[in-house]
Design a protein around this motif. Structure first.
Motif, PDB file in Angstrom:
ATOM      1  N   ARG A  38      40.718  34.704  41.863  1.00 59.02           N
ATOM      2  CA  ARG A  38      39.420  34.991  41.285  1.00 59.02           C
ATOM      3  C   ARG A  38      38.422  35.279  42.395  1.00 59.02           C
ATOM      4  NH1 ARG A  38      37.673  29.038  38.863  1.00 59.02           N
ATOM      5  NH2 ARG A  38      37.246  28.021  40.887  1.00 59.02           N
ATOM      6  N   GLN A  39      37.396  36.012  42.039  1.00 56.82           N
ATOM      7  CA  GLN A  39      36.356  36.366  42.991  1.00 56.82           C
ATOM      8  C   GLN A  39      35.005  36.328  42.297  1.00 56.82           C
ATOM      9  OE1 GLN A  39      36.883  40.127  45.022  1.00 56.82           O
ATOM     10  NE2 GLN A  39      35.772  39.334  46.794  1.00 56.82           N
ATOM     11  N   ALA A  40      34.157  35.441  42.773  1.00 63.05           N
ATOM     12  CA  ALA A  40      32.797  35.334  42.284  1.00 63.05           C
ATOM     13  C   ALA A  40      31.883  36.157  43.176  1.00 63.05           C
ATOM     14  CB  ALA A  40      32.355  33.875  42.266  1.00 63.05           C
ATOM     15  N   PRO A  41      30.724  36.570  42.662  1.00 66.14           N
ATOM     16  CA  PRO A  41      29.796  37.353  43.477  1.00 66.14           C
ATOM     17  C   PRO A  41      29.450  36.652  44.788  1.00 66.14           C
ATOM     18  CG  PRO A  41      29.103  37.384  41.195  1.00 66.14           C
ATOM     19  CD  PRO A  41      30.225  36.383  41.290  1.00 66.14           C
ATOM     20  N   GLY A  42      29.534  37.393  45.880  1.00 67.35           N
ATOM     21  CA  GLY A  42      29.207  36.850  47.188  1.00 67.35           C
ATOM     22  C   GLY A  42      30.247  35.933  47.784  1.00 67.35           C
ATOM     23  N   MET A  43      31.391  35.795  47.123  1.00 68.60           N
ATOM     24  CA  MET A  43      32.425  34.877  47.577  1.00 68.60           C
ATOM     25  C   MET A  43      33.697  35.637  47.927  1.00 68.60           C
ATOM     26  SD  MET A  43      30.935  31.936  47.331  1.00 68.60           S
ATOM     27  CE  MET A  43      32.245  30.718  47.340  1.00 68.60           C
ATOM     28  N   GLN A  44      34.519  35.018  48.745  1.00 68.39           N
ATOM     29  CA  GLN A  44      35.833  35.573  49.042  1.00 68.39           C
ATOM     30  C   GLN A  44      36.751  35.437  47.830  1.00 68.39           C
ATOM     31  OE1 GLN A  44      37.549  33.779  52.508  1.00 68.39           O
ATOM     32  NE2 GLN A  44      35.948  34.510  53.886  1.00 68.39           N
ATOM     33  N   GLU A  88      30.947  27.186  37.208  1.00 67.81           N
ATOM     34  CA  GLU A  88      31.491  27.558  38.510  1.00 67.81           C
ATOM     35  C   GLU A  88      32.772  28.376  38.408  1.00 67.81           C
ATOM     36  OE1 GLU A  88      31.182  23.174  38.737  1.00 67.81           O
ATOM     37  OE2 GLU A  88      30.110  24.479  37.321  1.00 67.81           O
ATOM     38  N   ASP A  89      33.385  28.412  37.238  1.00 66.91           N
ATOM     39  CA  ASP A  89      34.578  29.226  37.031  1.00 66.91           C
ATOM     40  C   ASP A  89      34.249  30.694  36.778  1.00 66.91           C
ATOM     41  OD1 ASP A  89      36.394  27.027  37.226  1.00 66.91           O
ATOM     42  OD2 ASP A  89      35.904  26.493  35.151  1.00 66.91           O
ATOM     43  N   THR A  90      32.981  31.017  36.632  1.00 66.63           N
ATOM     44  CA  THR A  90      32.580  32.397  36.395  1.00 66.63           C
ATOM     45  C   THR A  90      33.003  33.276  37.561  1.00 66.63           C
ATOM     46  OG1 THR A  90      30.711  31.768  34.999  1.00 66.63           O
ATOM     47  CG2 THR A  90      30.624  33.931  36.039  1.00 66.63           C
ATOM     48  N   ALA A  91      33.784  34.299  37.260  1.00 66.96           N
ATOM     49  CA  ALA A  91      34.338  35.171  38.295  1.00 66.96           C
ATOM     50  C   ALA A  91      35.118  36.283  37.622  1.00 66.96           C
ATOM     51  CB  ALA A  91      35.264  34.389  39.234  1.00 66.96           C
ATOM     52  N   VAL A  92      35.521  37.249  38.429  1.00 63.12           N
ATOM     53  CA  VAL A  92      36.515  38.215  38.004  1.00 63.12           C
ATOM     54  C   VAL A  92      37.878  37.660  38.380  1.00 63.12           C
ATOM     55  CG1 VAL A  92      37.390  40.564  38.222  1.00 63.12           C
ATOM     56  CG2 VAL A  92      34.928  40.140  38.266  1.00 63.12           C
ATOM     57  N   TYR A  93      38.780  37.634  37.421  1.00 67.28           N
ATOM     58  CA  TYR A  93      40.106  37.072  37.617  1.00 67.28           C
ATOM     59  C   TYR A  93      41.130  38.189  37.729  1.00 67.28           C
ATOM     60  CZ  TYR A  93      38.419  32.384  36.706  1.00 67.28           C
ATOM     61  OH  TYR A  93      37.762  31.173  36.796  1.00 67.28           O
ATOM     62  N   TYR A  94      42.017  38.059  38.706  1.00 71.23           N
ATOM     63  CA  TYR A  94      43.021  39.071  38.998  1.00 71.23           C
ATOM     64  C   TYR A  94      44.409  38.451  39.011  1.00 71.23           C
ATOM     65  CZ  TYR A  94      39.040  41.650  40.996  1.00 71.23           C
ATOM     66  OH  TYR A  94      37.842  42.284  41.205  1.00 71.23           O
ATOM     67  N   CYS A  95      45.369  39.114  38.397  1.00 68.36           N
ATOM     68  CA  CYS A  95      46.760  38.732  38.608  1.00 68.36           C
ATOM     69  C   CYS A  95      47.342  39.567  39.729  1.00 68.36           C
ATOM     70  CB  CYS A  95      47.591  38.858  37.332  1.00 68.36           C
ATOM     71  SG  CYS A  95      47.734  40.512  36.647  1.00 68.36           S
ATOM     72  N   ASN A  96      48.331  39.004  40.385  1.00 70.04           N
ATOM     73  CA  ASN A  96      48.952  39.640  41.546  1.00 70.04           C
ATOM     74  C   ASN A  96      50.436  39.334  41.560  1.00 70.04           C
ATOM     75  OD1 ASN A  96      49.665  38.411  44.620  1.00 70.04           O
ATOM     76  ND2 ASN A  96      49.188  40.604  44.496  1.00 70.04           N
ATOM     77  N   ILE A  97      51.229  40.374  41.763  1.00 71.04           N
ATOM     78  CA  ILE A  97      52.657  40.243  41.981  1.00 71.04           C
ATOM     79  C   ILE A  97      53.006  41.118  43.167  1.00 71.04           C
ATOM     80  CG2 ILE A  97      54.960  40.618  41.055  1.00 71.04           C
ATOM     81  CD1 ILE A  97      53.781  40.188  38.251  1.00 71.04           C
TER      82      ILE A  97
END
Length: 111
Positions: A38-44, A88-97
């Motif tokens: 996951r990636q939140a604004p301004g965060m890694q 605090e869980d607000t973010a864009v969530y990505y799956c990765n394989i």
């Protein structure tokens, strides 16, 4: 050729739940580890959950005990069940394989 399509994001109240899905194609799904970031604004971008080919799971401290990663190899789909959601869980969530990434799905936790 490999495609990961995420779904299930949205707006939810604190304490609520969401289930994210990651549908894979063009891949022998069962032979790869799968991850959620996951990636939140301004965060890694943060690795939050992993599941390997033998269904062993791992979680970041921030989500441990609240989120559950799973996979259905027959359906070539991975999941992230998110319970007891916090702002605090607000973010864009990505799956990765491996080197493939989903398009990202927005999760917003707000009253």
């Amino acid at each position: 050729q490999v495609q990961l399509v995420e779904s299930g994001g949205g707006l939810v109240q604190p304490g609520g739940s969401l289930r994210l899905s990651c549908a894979a194609s063009g891949i022998t799904f069962s032979t790869y580890d799968m991850n959620w970031y996951r990636q939140a604004p301004g965060m890694q971008r943060e690795l939050i959950a992993t599941i390997d080919t033998t269904f062993i799971t791992g979680y970041s401290d921030s989500v441990k005990g609240r989120f559950t990663i799973s996979r259905d190899n027959a359906m070539k789909t991975g999941y992230l069940q998110m319970n007891s959601l916090k702002p605090e869980d607000t973010a864009v969530y990505y799956c990765n394989i491996f080197t493939a990434w989903g398009q990202g799905t927005q999760v917003t936790v707000s009253s």
